[in-house]
Design a protein around this motif. Structure first.
Motif, PDB file in Angstrom:
ATOM      1  N   ASP A   2      37.588  35.041  43.228  1.00 57.02           N
ATOM      2  CA  ASP A   2      38.296  35.356  44.473  1.00 57.02           C
ATOM      3  C   ASP A   2      38.047  36.799  44.907  1.00 57.02           C
ATOM      4  O   ASP A   2      37.602  37.640  44.133  1.00 57.02           O
ATOM      5  CB  ASP A   2      39.787  35.043  44.351  1.00 57.02           C
ATOM      6  CG  ASP A   2      40.574  36.062  43.543  1.00 57.02           C
ATOM      7  OD1 ASP A   2      39.973  36.748  42.698  1.00 57.02           O
ATOM      8  OD2 ASP A   2      41.786  36.171  43.757  1.00 57.02           O
ATOM      9  N   ARG A   3      38.325  37.044  46.173  1.00 56.62           N
ATOM     10  CA  ARG A   3      38.029  38.332  46.803  1.00 56.62           C
ATOM     11  C   ARG A   3      38.726  39.506  46.112  1.00 56.62           C
ATOM     12  O   ARG A   3      38.120  40.558  45.922  1.00 56.62           O
ATOM     13  CB  ARG A   3      38.405  38.280  48.283  1.00 56.62           C
ATOM     14  CG  ARG A   3      38.037  39.550  49.027  1.00 56.62           C
ATOM     15  CD  ARG A   3      38.353  39.476  50.492  1.00 56.62           C
ATOM     16  NE  ARG A   3      39.779  39.373  50.671  1.00 56.62           N
ATOM     17  CZ  ARG A   3      40.379  38.627  51.591  1.00 56.62           C
ATOM     18  NH1 ARG A   3      39.667  37.931  52.431  1.00 56.62           N
ATOM     19  NH2 ARG A   3      41.691  38.573  51.684  1.00 56.62           N
ATOM     20  N   SER A   4      39.983  39.351  45.725  1.00 59.87           N
ATOM     21  CA  SER A   4      40.692  40.480  45.116  1.00 59.87           C
ATOM     22  C   SER A   4      40.092  40.854  43.759  1.00 59.87           C
ATOM     23  O   SER A   4      40.044  42.031  43.411  1.00 59.87           O
ATOM     24  CB  SER A   4      42.186  40.172  44.981  1.00 59.87           C
ATOM     25  OG  SER A   4      42.405  39.102  44.098  1.00 59.87           O
ATOM     26  N   LYS A   8      38.403  44.424  42.868  1.00 65.83           N
ATOM     27  CA  LYS A   8      38.828  45.194  41.700  1.00 65.83           C
ATOM     28  C   LYS A   8      37.632  45.571  40.837  1.00 65.83           C
ATOM     29  O   LYS A   8      37.504  46.719  40.406  1.00 65.83           O
ATOM     30  CB  LYS A   8      39.840  44.404  40.869  1.00 65.83           C
ATOM     31  CG  LYS A   8      40.382  45.183  39.696  1.00 65.83           C
ATOM     32  CD  LYS A   8      41.485  44.432  38.981  1.00 65.83           C
ATOM     33  CE  LYS A   8      42.086  45.302  37.894  1.00 65.83           C
ATOM     34  NZ  LYS A   8      43.218  44.641  37.248  1.00 65.83           N
ATOM     35  N   ILE A   9      36.738  44.629  40.611  1.00 69.67           N
ATOM     36  CA  ILE A   9      35.530  44.920  39.828  1.00 69.67           C
ATOM     37  C   ILE A   9      34.698  45.989  40.536  1.00 69.67           C
ATOM     38  O   ILE A   9      34.204  46.930  39.907  1.00 69.67           O
ATOM     39  CB  ILE A   9      34.717  43.630  39.590  1.00 69.67           C
ATOM     40  CG1 ILE A   9      35.477  42.706  38.633  1.00 69.67           C
ATOM     41  CG2 ILE A   9      33.328  43.952  39.049  1.00 69.67           C
ATOM     42  CD1 ILE A   9      34.914  41.303  38.531  1.00 69.67           C
ATOM     43  N   SER A 125      35.644  47.905  48.483  1.00 72.31           N
ATOM     44  CA  SER A 125      36.307  47.650  47.200  1.00 72.31           C
ATOM     45  C   SER A 125      37.770  48.083  47.183  1.00 72.31           C
ATOM     46  O   SER A 125      38.496  47.771  46.238  1.00 72.31           O
ATOM     47  CB  SER A 125      35.551  48.336  46.064  1.00 72.31           C
ATOM     48  OG  SER A 125      35.678  49.740  46.130  1.00 72.31           O
ATOM     49  N   THR A 126      38.192  48.777  48.215  1.00 68.17           N
ATOM     50  CA  THR A 126      39.582  49.221  48.282  1.00 68.17           C
ATOM     51  C   THR A 126      40.335  48.580  49.456  1.00 68.17           C
ATOM     52  O   THR A 126      41.422  49.016  49.813  1.00 68.17           O
ATOM     53  CB  THR A 126      39.664  50.752  48.377  1.00 68.17           C
ATOM     54  OG1 THR A 126      38.892  51.191  49.499  1.00 68.17           O
ATOM     55  CG2 THR A 126      39.169  51.422  47.120  1.00 68.17           C
ATOM     56  N   SER A 131      37.819  42.604  57.540  1.00 63.39           N
ATOM     57  CA  SER A 131      37.747  41.248  57.011  1.00 63.39           C
ATOM     58  C   SER A 131      38.522  41.101  55.702  1.00 63.39           C
ATOM     59  O   SER A 131      38.790  40.000  55.255  1.00 63.39           O
ATOM     60  CB  SER A 131      36.288  40.838  56.784  1.00 63.39           C
ATOM     61  OG  SER A 131      35.706  41.667  55.791  1.00 63.39           O
ATOM     62  N   ASP A 132      38.915  42.249  55.091  1.00 63.98           N
ATOM     63  CA  ASP A 132      39.644  42.210  53.837  1.00 63.98           C
ATOM     64  C   ASP A 132      41.148  42.196  54.044  1.00 63.98           C
ATOM     65  O   ASP A 132      41.906  41.981  53.107  1.00 63.98           O
ATOM     66  CB  ASP A 132      39.294  43.430  52.975  1.00 63.98           C
ATOM     67  CG  ASP A 132      37.847  43.410  52.558  1.00 63.98           C
ATOM     68  OD1 ASP A 132      37.288  42.304  52.416  1.00 63.98           O
ATOM     69  OD2 ASP A 132      37.259  44.492  52.382  1.00 63.98           O
ATOM     70  N   GLU A 133      41.598  42.506  55.223  1.00 62.85           N
ATOM     71  CA  GLU A 133      43.040  42.588  55.465  1.00 62.85           C
ATOM     72  C   GLU A 133      43.596  41.207  55.766  1.00 62.85           C
ATOM     73  O   GLU A 133      43.063  40.461  56.566  1.00 62.85           O
ATOM     74  CB  GLU A 133      43.309  43.545  56.622  1.00 62.85           C
ATOM     75  CG  GLU A 133      42.851  44.950  56.301  1.00 62.85           C
ATOM     76  CD  GLU A 133      42.901  45.873  57.500  1.00 62.85           C
ATOM     77  OE1 GLU A 133      43.085  47.078  57.277  1.00 62.85           O
ATOM     78  OE2 GLU A 133      42.760  45.422  58.635  1.00 62.85           O
ATOM     79  N   SER A 134      44.675  40.880  55.096  1.00 66.44           N
ATOM     80  CA  SER A 134      45.303  39.571  55.310  1.00 66.44           C
ATOM     81  C   SER A 134      46.644  39.724  55.948  1.00 66.44           C
ATOM     82  O   SER A 134      47.355  40.628  55.745  1.00 66.44           O
ATOM     83  CB  SER A 134      45.474  38.850  53.987  1.00 66.44           C
ATOM     84  OG  SER A 134      44.245  38.763  53.291  1.00 66.44           O
TER      85      SER A 134
END
Length: 134
Positions: A2-4, A8-9, A125-126, A131-134
C-alpha cells in the motif's frame, strides 16, 4: 504494497541516505564534497562541507523520526535543502571539478538531473504531493 508503506520505506531510505552522506561530509568523503562548493560561498570550502554535513545528519534524522504531524513539513524542508545545494552541483559541472567519480563533463551534467529526483523523493515520501492527500 500500500501507498503509506511505500512512502514510509521511501522516507526512511532517504533519511538513511542523508545521514550517511552527512557522515561522509565529516569523514571519508570530505575532500570529494569540497569539489561541489562554489567559489562564491563566503566561508571556506571545508567549513561549508562540515556545516552541510551536520545539516544532512539532522535532516536525515528528522526524516527517519518524523511522526505524522511533522512528516510533511520535514519533507518540504528536505526538498528545499536539495534545491539550496543545487548551485554546488552546477558549480562542479561549470568549473569541471572532479569528485565522486564525476570525472567528465557528461557525468557531471547527468548528475544535475538527479537533484529534482531527490526533491521529488523528499516530497512524495512525506505525503506532500496532491495525489497522496486523502
Amino acid at each position: 504494497m500500500d501507498r503509506s508503506l511505500k512512502q514510509k520505506i521511501g522516507r526512511l531510505g532517504l533519511g538513511a541516505f542523508l545521514v550517511v552522506a552527512g557522515i561522509g561530509h565529516l569523514t571519508f568523503a570530505r575532500k570529494e564534497f569540497q569539489a561541489q562548493v562554489p567559489d562564491w560561498v563566503p566561508i571556506s570550502k571545508d567549513d561549508t562541507v562540515v556545516y552541510s554535513g551536520f545539516a544532512e545528519i539532522a535532516l536525515g534524522s528528522a526524516l527517519i523520526l518524523a511522526n505524522g504531524k511533522h512528516k510533511a513539513k520535514v519533507g518540504k524542508i528536505a526538498a528545499a535543502f536539495f534545491a539550496a545545494v543545487f548551485p554546488g552541483n552546477i558549480a562542479q559541472y561549470k568549473d569541471r571539478r572532479d569528485g565522486f567519480g564525476l570525472d567528465s563533463d557528461s557525468k557531471r551534467l547527468a548528475r544535475l538531473f538527479f537533484q529534482p529526483i531527490l526533491m521529488a523523493w523528499a516530497l512524495k515520501s512525506t505525503g506532500n504531493c496532491s495525489s497522496d492527500e486523502s
